[in-house]
Scaffold this motif. Structure first.
Motif, mmCIF file in Angstrom:
data_model
loop_
_atom_site.group_PDB
_atom_site.id
_atom_site.type_symbol
_atom_site.label_atom_id
_atom_site.label_comp_id
_atom_site.label_asym_id
_atom_site.label_seq_id
_atom_site.Cartn_x
_atom_site.Cartn_y
_atom_site.Cartn_z
ATOM 1 N N LEU A 5 -53.045 23.916 0.998
ATOM 2 C CA LEU A 5 -53.841 22.758 0.603
ATOM 3 C C LEU A 5 -54.957 22.468 1.593
ATOM 4 O O LEU A 5 -56.065 22.087 1.209
ATOM 5 C CB LEU A 5 -52.936 21.537 0.433
ATOM 6 N N LYS A 6 -54.700 22.672 2.883
ATOM 7 C CA LYS A 6 -55.739 22.449 3.900
ATOM 8 C C LYS A 6 -56.893 23.421 3.707
ATOM 9 O O LYS A 6 -58.059 23.037 3.782
ATOM 10 C CB LYS A 6 -55.136 22.605 5.298
ATOM 11 N N LYS A 7 -56.582 24.696 3.458
ATOM 12 C CA LYS A 7 -57.631 25.683 3.227
ATOM 13 C C LYS A 7 -58.467 25.311 2.008
ATOM 14 O O LYS A 7 -59.699 25.399 2.042
ATOM 15 C CB LYS A 7 -57.028 27.080 3.035
ATOM 16 N N LEU A 8 -57.805 24.899 0.940
ATOM 17 C CA LEU A 8 -58.531 24.519 -0.272
ATOM 18 C C LEU A 8 -59.376 23.270 -0.033
ATOM 19 O O LEU A 8 -60.512 23.174 -0.509
ATOM 20 C CB LEU A 8 -57.548 24.298 -1.428
ATOM 21 N N ALA A 9 -58.838 22.309 0.706
ATOM 22 C CA ALA A 9 -59.591 21.083 1.011
ATOM 23 C C ALA A 9 -60.812 21.394 1.871
ATOM 24 O O ALA A 9 -61.894 20.834 1.645
ATOM 25 C CB ALA A 9 -58.688 20.064 1.704
ATOM 26 N N ASP A 10 -60.670 22.296 2.840
ATOM 27 C CA ASP A 10 -61.809 22.691 3.675
ATOM 28 C C ASP A 10 -62.901 23.342 2.831
ATOM 29 O O ASP A 10 -64.088 23.059 3.013
ATOM 30 C CB ASP A 10 -61.366 23.647 4.788
ATOM 31 N N MET A 11 -62.500 24.214 1.906
ATOM 32 C CA MET A 11 -63.478 24.849 1.025
ATOM 33 C C MET A 11 -64.170 23.811 0.152
ATOM 34 O O MET A 11 -65.375 23.874 -0.072
ATOM 35 C CB MET A 11 -62.797 25.898 0.147
ATOM 36 N N SER A 12 -63.409 22.843 -0.332
ATOM 37 C CA SER A 12 -63.964 21.792 -1.177
ATOM 38 C C SER A 12 -64.931 20.910 -0.396
ATOM 39 O O SER A 12 -65.950 20.473 -0.927
ATOM 40 C CB SER A 12 -62.836 20.948 -1.769
ATOM 41 N N ASP A 13 -64.634 20.655 0.877
ATOM 42 C CA ASP A 13 -65.543 19.871 1.713
ATOM 43 C C ASP A 13 -66.878 20.584 1.886
ATOM 44 O O ASP A 13 -67.927 19.945 1.925
ATOM 45 C CB ASP A 13 -64.923 19.604 3.092
ATOM 46 N N GLU A 14 -66.835 21.902 1.991
ATOM 47 C CA GLU A 14 -68.047 22.691 2.169
ATOM 48 C C GLU A 14 -68.867 22.772 0.890
ATOM 49 O O GLU A 14 -70.080 22.948 0.937
ATOM 50 C CB GLU A 14 -67.699 24.100 2.652
ATOM 51 N N ASN A 15 -68.220 22.689 -0.268
ATOM 52 C CA ASN A 15 -68.899 22.776 -1.558
ATOM 53 C C ASN A 15 -68.216 21.816 -2.531
ATOM 54 O O ASN A 15 -67.393 22.225 -3.335
ATOM 55 C CB ASN A 15 -68.857 24.216 -2.071
ATOM 56 N N PRO A 16 -68.556 20.513 -2.461
ATOM 57 C CA PRO A 16 -67.817 19.509 -3.240
ATOM 58 C C PRO A 16 -67.977 19.612 -4.757
ATOM 59 O O PRO A 16 -67.207 19.010 -5.488
ATOM 60 C CB PRO A 16 -68.362 18.180 -2.723
ATOM 61 N N HIS A 17 -68.932 20.394 -5.242
ATOM 62 C CA HIS A 17 -69.130 20.505 -6.686
ATOM 63 C C HIS A 17 -68.336 21.648 -7.307
ATOM 64 O O HIS A 17 -68.323 21.799 -8.521
ATOM 65 C CB HIS A 17 -70.619 20.661 -7.005
ATOM 66 N N ALA A 18 -67.679 22.442 -6.486
ATOM 67 C CA ALA A 18 -66.905 23.577 -6.989
ATOM 68 C C ALA A 18 -65.414 23.240 -6.961
ATOM 69 O O ALA A 18 -64.968 22.393 -6.198
ATOM 70 C CB ALA A 18 -67.171 24.820 -6.134
ATOM 71 N N THR A 19 -64.673 23.910 -7.810
ATOM 72 C CA THR A 19 -63.223 23.771 -7.847
ATOM 73 C C THR A 19 -62.603 24.998 -7.192
ATOM 74 O O THR A 19 -62.940 26.127 -7.546
ATOM 75 C CB THR A 19 -62.723 23.660 -9.296
ATOM 76 N N PHE A 20 -61.728 24.776 -6.237
ATOM 77 C CA PHE A 20 -61.055 25.864 -5.542
ATOM 78 C C PHE A 20 -59.572 25.800 -5.873
ATOM 79 O O PHE A 20 -58.961 24.744 -5.787
ATOM 80 C CB PHE A 20 -61.276 25.754 -4.027
ATOM 81 N N LYS A 21 -59.017 26.943 -6.255
ATOM 82 C CA LYS A 21 -57.612 27.007 -6.668
ATOM 83 C C LYS A 21 -56.842 27.975 -5.792
ATOM 84 O O LYS A 21 -57.376 28.979 -5.339
ATOM 85 C CB LYS A 21 -57.511 27.446 -8.124
ATOM 86 N N GLY A 22 -55.584 27.670 -5.577
ATOM 87 C CA GLY A 22 -54.710 28.531 -4.809
ATOM 88 C C GLY A 22 -53.300 28.460 -5.357
ATOM 89 O O GLY A 22 -53.005 27.643 -6.229
ATOM 90 N N THR A 23 -52.435 29.301 -4.836
ATOM 91 C CA THR A 23 -51.036 29.305 -5.262
ATOM 92 C C THR A 23 -50.128 29.497 -4.059
ATOM 93 O O THR A 23 -50.505 30.118 -3.070
ATOM 94 C CB THR A 23 -50.734 30.440 -6.263
ATOM 95 N N THR A 24 -48.948 28.946 -4.156
ATOM 96 C CA THR A 24 -47.850 29.268 -3.254
ATOM 97 C C THR A 24 -46.694 29.660 -4.162
ATOM 98 O O THR A 24 -46.269 28.882 -5.008
ATOM 99 C CB THR A 24 -47.471 28.083 -2.353
ATOM 100 N N THR A 25 -46.222 30.871 -3.991
ATOM 101 C CA THR A 25 -45.176 31.414 -4.860
ATOM 102 C C THR A 25 -43.900 31.612 -4.053
ATOM 103 O O THR A 25 -43.936 32.145 -2.941
ATOM 104 C CB THR A 25 -45.617 32.765 -5.449
ATOM 105 N N VAL A 26 -42.794 31.187 -4.637
ATOM 106 C CA VAL A 26 -41.478 31.400 -4.039
ATOM 107 C C VAL A 26 -40.692 32.285 -4.988
ATOM 108 O O VAL A 26 -40.633 32.041 -6.187
ATOM 109 C CB VAL A 26 -40.726 30.061 -3.827
ATOM 110 N N LYS A 27 -40.099 33.322 -4.432
ATOM 111 C CA LYS A 27 -39.283 34.239 -5.229
ATOM 112 C C LYS A 27 -37.881 34.249 -4.638
ATOM 113 O O LYS A 27 -37.695 34.483 -3.448
ATOM 114 C CB LYS A 27 -39.882 35.641 -5.191
ATOM 115 N N LEU A 28 -36.903 33.975 -5.485
ATOM 116 C CA LEU A 28 -35.501 34.006 -5.074
ATOM 117 C C LEU A 28 -34.876 35.284 -5.631
ATOM 118 O O LEU A 28 -34.968 35.556 -6.823
ATOM 119 C CB LEU A 28 -34.747 32.787 -5.612
ATOM 120 N N ALA A 29 -34.238 36.053 -4.770
ATOM 121 C CA ALA A 29 -33.567 37.285 -5.180
ATOM 122 C C ALA A 29 -32.059 37.082 -5.004
ATOM 123 O O ALA A 29 -31.596 36.765 -3.912
ATOM 124 C CB ALA A 29 -34.051 38.459 -4.339
ATOM 125 N N PHE A 30 -31.308 37.234 -6.091
ATOM 126 C CA PHE A 30 -29.867 37.016 -6.081
ATOM 127 C C PHE A 30 -29.135 38.349 -6.124
ATOM 128 O O PHE A 30 -29.471 39.224 -6.903
ATOM 129 C CB PHE A 30 -29.442 36.167 -7.284
#
Length: 116
Positions: A31-56
């Motif tokens: 979220l910090k990385k996305l917020a920093d990018m948004s601060d640099e270009n407030p008219h653009a939308t920046f998207k990211g993901t955090t994925t968790v994979k559980l292996a049983f």
């Protein structure tokens, strides 16, 4: 016998309780990385993901849970630089077909003799 059915409890117990704070930190970093990018270009939308994979893995009634975590953010946009290609393949910061308007005054008599 204590039964665990709640996913948040399971995640809280993974890796001896160390996974949940690591996941929280990873989400915060994303979220910090996305917020920093948004601060640099407030008219653009920046998207990211955090994925968790559980292996049983289950053997003889015992389950082992392995976790993987991965975050992705867009590459930071870079600024473009503009140059002109001149006749010998070199680059120039000046347009080759335009006169330099900051070069100072030109001799009018020289120009008049060329056009006659």
């Amino acid at each position: 016998m204590k039964k665990i059915r709640d996913a948040s409890m399971i995640i809280g117990m993974l890796e001896n309780g160390q996974f949940n704070p690591a996941l929280s930190e990873e989400i915060g970093d994303t979220l910090k990385k996305l917020a920093d990018m948004s601060d640099e270009n407030p008219h653009a939308t920046f998207k990211g993901t955090t994925t968790v994979k559980l292996a049983f893995s289950v053997k003889d009634g015992m389950v082992t849970i392995g976790v993987e975590m991965d975050s992705k953010t867009p590459k930071r946009p870079r600024k473009n630089s503009v140059f002109w290609v001149v006749e010998d393949g070199a680059l120039s910061t000046e347009h080759p077909r335009q006169h330099d308007m900051f070069a100072g005054p030109r001799d009018a008599s020289e120009r008049a003799s060329v056009s006659q």
